[in-house]
Design an enzyme around this catalytic site. Structure first.
Site, mmCIF file in Angstrom:
data_model
loop_
_atom_site.group_PDB
_atom_site.id
_atom_site.type_symbol
_atom_site.label_atom_id
_atom_site.label_comp_id
_atom_site.label_asym_id
_atom_site.label_seq_id
_atom_site.Cartn_x
_atom_site.Cartn_y
_atom_site.Cartn_z
ATOM 1 N N ASN A 84 33.582 -4.028 17.768
ATOM 2 C CA ASN A 84 32.997 -2.798 18.166
ATOM 3 C C ASN A 84 31.826 -2.668 17.973
ATOM 4 O O ASN A 84 30.903 -3.418 17.919
ATOM 5 C CB ASN A 84 33.896 -1.556 17.581
ATOM 6 C CG ASN A 84 34.309 -0.383 18.562
ATOM 7 O OD1 ASN A 84 33.201 -0.118 18.979
ATOM 8 N ND2 ASN A 84 35.418 -0.139 18.378
ATOM 9 N N HIS A 110 30.192 -6.022 19.397
ATOM 10 C CA HIS A 110 31.184 -7.051 19.064
ATOM 11 C C HIS A 110 30.635 -8.452 18.519
ATOM 12 O O HIS A 110 30.547 -9.499 18.967
ATOM 13 C CB HIS A 110 31.861 -7.739 20.502
ATOM 14 C CG HIS A 110 32.990 -6.582 20.896
ATOM 15 N ND1 HIS A 110 33.761 -5.824 20.129
ATOM 16 C CD2 HIS A 110 33.398 -6.403 22.174
ATOM 17 C CE1 HIS A 110 34.525 -5.063 20.609
ATOM 18 N NE2 HIS A 110 34.364 -5.420 21.942
ATOM 19 N N HIS A 184 40.850 -9.593 20.855
ATOM 20 C CA HIS A 184 40.683 -8.660 21.778
ATOM 21 C C HIS A 184 41.397 -8.987 23.129
ATOM 22 O O HIS A 184 40.800 -9.291 24.199
ATOM 23 C CB HIS A 184 39.207 -8.757 22.305
ATOM 24 C CG HIS A 184 38.343 -7.780 23.056
ATOM 25 N ND1 HIS A 184 38.956 -7.496 24.430
ATOM 26 C CD2 HIS A 184 37.598 -6.780 22.552
ATOM 27 C CE1 HIS A 184 38.091 -6.401 24.703
ATOM 28 N NE2 HIS A 184 37.421 -5.947 23.658
ATOM 29 N N GLU A 321 43.175 -2.714 20.014
ATOM 30 C CA GLU A 321 42.299 -3.745 18.989
ATOM 31 C C GLU A 321 42.339 -2.863 17.585
ATOM 32 O O GLU A 321 41.620 -1.940 17.079
ATOM 33 C CB GLU A 321 40.970 -3.695 19.444
ATOM 34 C CG GLU A 321 40.815 -4.273 20.772
ATOM 35 C CD GLU A 321 39.426 -3.957 21.341
ATOM 36 O OE1 GLU A 321 38.237 -4.303 20.913
ATOM 37 O OE2 GLU A 321 39.351 -3.395 22.113
#
Length: 360
Positions: A84, A110, A184, A321
């Site tokens: 994130n 990420h 993911h 996620e």
């Protein structure tokens, strides 16, 4: 089925520098099968039977390594060091200003432009038997992407039941740092061969609150927002598409759902979500020990990428996620992502599949 048949290894492709990328296949019962590649420690395929016993792949991805290299879409990847977003690609840790590499406008997403999803992981263990598994290792050097501390990361994929996949992450650091890892995968319980989207999938979440975001997907200041009376209320099963085009400021910010849901507090691995396809009859329960669940309804999949024999379009799949909340290093009011040298980061998520009622 023999132990040897439950787990196999083969070469998936070769990187430009000559290193081989392997694929490990874990086989369960009734055609249930998980395929994991060492590039990005990614779940490359997940085969699950439907209500009629037909087996199909239910995760987006590619059949060849080159496609993973050419276009970064995080399909099935292990994401880190920080899954994130971290706002403005910076945070303060022990009075030290840490400046990251921005790759999402002004923000770090990420793990930055060269995160764990772009790394070649090493297979360090495989186990056969009734619950086959593979464990992969990546050692992130101190200062990689400007994150402090060398981080030794392991991820284990294991079939823990007839139609159950567990993913376990662990990490150790040499210096105080922040860590937030997740998988993911993009799920479509109709199966990729069906060519349908996920807007009719029914979603249930163990979340009474979510994080509202600004136009750049960074959480707003203040406490989490209650889901009650909003398009974000999935406390009871709702079709994903029922309110995805509602005239709602937060739906506009995310172009659909791209938000962290604050899971109900509890200890250990616990129920977080249930996803059902009325078309195929497949159902997936997600259990995790993490405090948040990022729900992404595939809003930015725009037919510029294809894989596994089809073009991928908006809402062709959904990501669930499990993770620490976004931008936690800058938010002392959020669950902490801090890791110290005498600690071990742990994250366990279980995907449990079954057949739901009412299948077509």
């Amino acid at each position: 089925m023999t132990d040897e048949a439950r787990i196999t290894r083969n070469v998936f492709g070769t990187l430009p520098d000559g290193r081989e990328v392997e694929r490990v296949t874990l086989r369960g019962a009734g055609g249930f099968e998980a395929r994991i590649i060492t590039y990005g420690a990614a779940l490359q395929a997940l085969l699950v039977p439907d209500a009629q016993g037909r087996v199909d792949d239910i995760v987006l991805g590619h059949d060849d390594l080159l496609s993973y290299l050419l276009l970064r879409k995080y399909f099935g990847a292990t994401v880190g060091r920080y899954a994130n977003r971290i706002a403005k690609a910076r945070f303060t840790l022990d009075d030290q200003d840490v400046r990251l590499e921005a790759n999402d406008g002004a923000h770090a997403l990420h793990g930055g432009p060269d995160g764990f999803d772009r790394k070649l992981w090493q297979i360090v263990a495989t186990e056969g038997g009734a619950q086959p598994s593979v464990t992969m290792l990546y050692v992130s050097p101190d200062g990689e992407a400007n994150y402090p501390g060398r981080l030794d990361v392991r991820v284990t994929y294991q079939l823990t039941g007839p139609m159950e996949l567990a993913i376990t992450f662990s990490a150790r650091t040499t210096r105080a740092t922040v860590v937030n890892l997740t998988n993911h995968s993009f799920f479509n319980l109709d199966g990729l061969a069906a060519g349908t989207g996920i807007l009719d999938h029914r979603l249930t979440l163990a979340a009474d609150h979510y994080l509202a975001i600004d136009e750049t997907a960074i959480p707003l200041e203040g406490p989490p927002h209650a889901v009650e009376g909003t398009p974000f209320d999935f406390r009871e099963a709702q079709p994903i598409g029922a309110r995805i085009r509602a005239d709602d400021a937060q739906i506009r910010c995310g172009r659909g759902y791209d938000h962290n849901f604050c899971l109900r507090e509890g200890s250990g691995v616990r129920f977080a979500a249930r996803l059902e396809s009325p078309r195929s009859g497949r159902a997936m329960e997600l259990l995790t020990d993490q405090p948040g669940l990022q729900i992404y309804s595939g809003n930015y999949i725009d037919a510029t990428v294809s894989g596994k024999g089809r073009v991928y379009r908006q809402s062709d799949a959904i990501c669930l996620e499990p993770q620490v909340w976004p931008d936690a290093p800058n938010r002392p009011d959020f669950p902490s992502a801090r890791l110290l040298p005498d600690e071990v980061y742990r994250h366990e998520t279980v995907y449990r599949f079954s057949i739901a009622g009412g299948a077509a």
